[in-house]
Design a protein around this motif. Sequence first.
Motif, PDB file in Angstrom:
ATOM      1  N   ALA A 180      40.265  26.811  33.628  1.00 44.58           N
ATOM      2  CA  ALA A 180      40.903  27.552  34.713  1.00 44.58           C
ATOM      3  C   ALA A 180      42.413  27.454  34.576  1.00 44.58           C
ATOM      4  CB  ALA A 180      40.456  27.000  36.069  1.00 44.58           C
ATOM      5  N   LEU A 181      43.098  28.284  35.357  1.00 46.88           N
ATOM      6  CA  LEU A 181      44.552  28.238  35.459  1.00 46.88           C
ATOM      7  C   LEU A 181      44.925  28.143  36.930  1.00 46.88           C
ATOM      8  CD1 LEU A 181      45.570  31.112  33.003  1.00 46.88           C
ATOM      9  CD2 LEU A 181      45.936  28.671  32.616  1.00 46.88           C
ATOM     10  N   LEU A 182      45.853  27.263  37.253  1.00 45.15           N
ATOM     11  CA  LEU A 182      46.414  27.164  38.591  1.00 45.15           C
ATOM     12  C   LEU A 182      47.808  27.767  38.526  1.00 45.15           C
ATOM     13  CD1 LEU A 182      45.844  26.077  41.440  1.00 45.15           C
ATOM     14  CD2 LEU A 182      46.911  23.927  40.732  1.00 45.15           C
ATOM     15  N   CYS A 183      48.065  28.783  39.332  1.00 43.57           N
ATOM     16  CA  CYS A 183      49.337  29.493  39.149  1.00 43.57           C
ATOM     17  C   CYS A 183      49.943  29.936  40.469  1.00 43.57           C
ATOM     18  CB  CYS A 183      49.159  30.689  38.215  1.00 43.57           C
ATOM     19  SG  CYS A 183      48.278  32.073  38.914  1.00 43.57           S
ATOM     20  N   THR A 184      51.246  30.163  40.431  1.00 42.17           N
ATOM     21  CA  THR A 184      51.981  30.765  41.536  1.00 42.17           C
ATOM     22  C   THR A 184      52.844  31.893  40.975  1.00 42.17           C
ATOM     23  OG1 THR A 184      53.754  29.120  41.330  1.00 42.17           O
ATOM     24  CG2 THR A 184      52.023  28.670  42.942  1.00 42.17           C
ATOM     25  N   MET A 185      53.141  32.870  41.823  1.00 49.55           N
ATOM     26  CA  MET A 185      53.953  34.017  41.417  1.00 49.55           C
ATOM     27  C   MET A 185      55.160  34.147  42.324  1.00 49.55           C
ATOM     28  SD  MET A 185      51.217  36.891  40.126  1.00 49.55           S
ATOM     29  CE  MET A 185      50.161  36.918  41.575  1.00 49.55           C
ATOM     30  N   ARG A 186      56.232  34.674  41.780  1.00 48.19           N
ATOM     31  CA  ARG A 186      57.524  34.715  42.445  1.00 48.19           C
ATOM     32  C   ARG A 186      57.694  35.977  43.292  1.00 48.19           C
ATOM     33  NH1 ARG A 186      59.496  30.111  42.922  1.00 48.19           N
ATOM     34  NH2 ARG A 186      61.481  31.158  43.377  1.00 48.19           N
ATOM     35  N   MET A 202      42.430  34.951  27.344  1.00 52.23           N
ATOM     36  CA  MET A 202      41.327  34.235  27.967  1.00 52.23           C
ATOM     37  C   MET A 202      40.188  35.203  28.278  1.00 52.23           C
ATOM     38  SD  MET A 202      43.335  31.609  30.509  1.00 52.23           S
ATOM     39  CE  MET A 202      41.869  30.569  30.692  1.00 52.23           C
ATOM     40  N   ALA A 203      39.016  34.605  28.522  1.00 52.19           N
ATOM     41  CA  ALA A 203      37.877  35.395  28.959  1.00 52.19           C
ATOM     42  C   ALA A 203      38.173  35.978  30.342  1.00 52.19           C
ATOM     43  CB  ALA A 203      36.634  34.506  29.009  1.00 52.19           C
ATOM     44  N   PRO A 204      37.368  36.962  30.787  1.00 49.33           N
ATOM     45  CA  PRO A 204      37.565  37.457  32.165  1.00 49.33           C
ATOM     46  C   PRO A 204      37.591  36.306  33.160  1.00 49.33           C
ATOM     47  CG  PRO A 204      36.005  38.844  30.993  1.00 49.33           C
ATOM     48  CD  PRO A 204      36.286  37.677  30.091  1.00 49.33           C
ATOM     49  N   LEU A 205      38.486  36.412  34.124  1.00 48.62           N
ATOM     50  CA  LEU A 205      38.710  35.327  35.067  1.00 48.62           C
ATOM     51  C   LEU A 205      38.468  35.793  36.498  1.00 48.62           C
ATOM     52  CD1 LEU A 205      42.067  33.951  33.616  1.00 48.62           C
ATOM     53  CD2 LEU A 205      39.805  32.958  33.320  1.00 48.62           C
ATOM     54  N   ARG A 206      37.758  34.977  37.238  1.00 50.86           N
ATOM     55  CA  ARG A 206      37.630  35.151  38.675  1.00 50.86           C
ATOM     56  C   ARG A 206      38.939  34.694  39.311  1.00 50.86           C
ATOM     57  NH1 ARG A 206      32.601  32.958  42.181  1.00 50.86           N
ATOM     58  NH2 ARG A 206      33.504  33.087  44.298  1.00 50.86           N
ATOM     59  N   ILE A 207      39.404  35.392  40.353  1.00 53.49           N
ATOM     60  CA  ILE A 207      40.653  35.033  41.024  1.00 53.49           C
ATOM     61  C   ILE A 207      40.350  34.624  42.463  1.00 53.49           C
ATOM     62  CG2 ILE A 207      42.969  35.769  41.682  1.00 53.49           C
ATOM     63  CD1 ILE A 207      42.712  38.032  39.613  1.00 53.49           C
ATOM     64  N   GLU A 208      40.803  33.430  42.829  1.00 50.53           N
ATOM     65  CA  GLU A 208      40.705  32.949  44.206  1.00 50.53           C
ATOM     66  C   GLU A 208      42.116  32.598  44.666  1.00 50.53           C
ATOM     67  OE1 GLU A 208      38.007  32.728  46.073  1.00 50.53           O
ATOM     68  OE2 GLU A 208      36.460  33.103  44.560  1.00 50.53           O
ATOM     69  N   GLY A 209      42.429  32.850  45.937  1.00 51.61           N
ATOM     70  CA  GLY A 209      43.739  32.413  46.388  1.00 51.61           C
ATOM     71  C   GLY A 209      44.256  33.164  47.591  1.00 51.61           C
ATOM     72  N   ILE A 210      45.491  32.812  47.936  1.00 49.06           N
ATOM     73  CA  ILE A 210      46.166  33.369  49.101  1.00 49.06           C
ATOM     74  C   ILE A 210      47.622  33.636  48.730  1.00 49.06           C
ATOM     75  CG2 ILE A 210      44.634  32.234  50.741  1.00 49.06           C
ATOM     76  CD1 ILE A 210      46.673  30.076  51.164  1.00 49.06           C
ATOM     77  N   GLY A 211      48.315  34.374  49.588  1.00 46.93           N
ATOM     78  CA  GLY A 211      49.726  34.656  49.320  1.00 46.93           C
ATOM     79  C   GLY A 211      50.295  35.600  50.351  1.00 46.93           C
ATOM     80  N   SER A 212      51.376  36.276  49.973  1.00 46.68           N
ATOM     81  CA  SER A 212      52.030  37.231  50.868  1.00 46.68           C
ATOM     82  C   SER A 212      52.540  38.413  50.055  1.00 46.68           C
ATOM     83  CB  SER A 212      53.176  36.559  51.629  1.00 46.68           C
ATOM     84  OG  SER A 212      54.143  36.022  50.739  1.00 46.68           O
ATOM     85  N   LEU A 213      52.572  39.580  50.699  1.00 42.52           N
ATOM     86  CA  LEU A 213      53.017  40.801  50.048  1.00 42.52           C
ATOM     87  C   LEU A 213      54.047  41.525  50.909  1.00 42.52           C
ATOM     88  CD1 LEU A 213      49.597  42.246  48.791  1.00 42.52           C
ATOM     89  CD2 LEU A 213      51.375  41.154  47.388  1.00 42.52           C
ATOM     90  N   VAL A 214      54.875  42.343  50.249  1.00 39.09           N
ATOM     91  CA  VAL A 214      55.790  43.249  50.933  1.00 39.09           C
ATOM     92  C   VAL A 214      54.974  44.484  51.328  1.00 39.09           C
ATOM     93  CG1 VAL A 214      57.923  44.559  50.760  1.00 39.09           C
ATOM     94  CG2 VAL A 214      57.670  42.409  49.479  1.00 39.09           C
ATOM     95  N   HIS A 215      54.700  44.590  52.654  1.00 35.50           N
ATOM     96  CA  HIS A 215      53.642  45.503  53.098  1.00 35.50           C
ATOM     97  C   HIS A 215      52.371  45.070  52.340  1.00 35.50           C
ATOM     98  CE1 HIS A 215      56.476  48.156  55.207  1.00 35.50           C
ATOM     99  NE2 HIS A 215      57.283  47.973  54.164  1.00 35.50           N
ATOM    100  N   ILE A 276      39.610  31.316  37.320  1.00 35.67           N
ATOM    101  CA  ILE A 276      38.507  30.549  36.766  1.00 35.67           C
ATOM    102  C   ILE A 276      37.697  31.427  35.839  1.00 35.67           C
ATOM    103  CG2 ILE A 276      36.575  29.017  37.371  1.00 35.67           C
ATOM    104  CD1 ILE A 276      37.573  29.351  40.338  1.00 35.67           C
ATOM    105  N   GLU A 277      37.266  30.887  34.698  1.00 35.71           N
ATOM    106  CA  GLU A 277      36.422  31.662  33.794  1.00 35.71           C
ATOM    107  C   GLU A 277      35.283  32.277  34.595  1.00 35.71           C
ATOM    108  OE1 GLU A 277      35.038  29.970  30.200  1.00 35.71           O
ATOM    109  OE2 GLU A 277      36.996  30.156  29.234  1.00 35.71           O
ATOM    110  N   ALA A 278      35.048  33.571  34.390  1.00 36.99           N
ATOM    111  CA  ALA A 278      34.180  34.338  35.277  1.00 36.99           C
ATOM    112  C   ALA A 278      32.755  33.834  35.312  1.00 36.99           C
ATOM    113  CB  ALA A 278      34.211  35.809  34.871  1.00 36.99           C
TER     114      ALA A 278
END
Length: 280
Positions: A180-186, A202-215, A276-278
């Motif tokens: 898996a990869l643990l990541c943050t974006m700017r 990498m193989a297809p990855l499942r994405i889990e997480g939270i964050g914020s968007l402009v609109h 996470i690897e799918a």
Amino acid sequence: MNTLQELAHPGPRAADRYAALPCRAQPVTLRLAAGLPFDQAVVQGFAAAGFTAGYLRLPPARFARLTYVIPAPAPDDGRAAWYSKPHVLMDAAASEAGLHLGSNAGAPFLHCHGLWRTPGGDLRMGHLLAPDSVLREDVIATGWGLSGAALDVAPDPETGFDLFAPAAATGGEAGAGAPALLCTMRPNEDPHSLLPQIARGMAPLRIEGIGSLVHTRFASGTLDSYATEVLLRTSCVAGDSATLNAASVGFDGTPMTGVLRPHANRICITAELLLIEAEA
């Protein structure tokens, strides 16, 4: 509004527009105890499984007390956005939530976004204030315990917030679990462009997480708030494309859900993701 709208932040722009560390993600099933502050219930649940860091999906759950905030317009200190005053619901039903468990100054710390219904049945969403929230009944939740990396709170000069960032860590059983990869974006970055870069090779990855968007711009519809909070649902990245299914909330507290429109969204403050690897 312009699809490419960017928000001004108070500090210097960081050179690296994302951070990602490899780790192992071990599926876990945790019992979260009623009657405790919710953050303590989560920490104890992960500890019983042998982990100090991880990501958890909260299923439908009854809260004796549920305290949360939603995005709010920026204060007069240069930061791009802020939070509302706390909202308190007694005897509330959470529909779903996602949370990261990491650390802050060496102590356990969690960050949670979720959806819930008021006693009157209205659907709401926000940032759970975990120390001020208490489950009414024990809950069984599933997620992933992490080894090799964890999220740790650190001052972020660009945004003026203290934010989670991935850091090398011990904990859990070394080598157990899926790659898996643990990541943050700017801020102001396009998640649909960054995710294929992060996952390249990498193989297809499942994405889990939270964050914020402009609109938040969905394939159908847009949240008309320049700062919104997001909970990812069934999402993945494979090859050059990412599919992001999300729930999001803005200044009015009423959520919208759906698939995000590719290349039409920008990070507001941060995104905290576990890839996470799918097959996991």
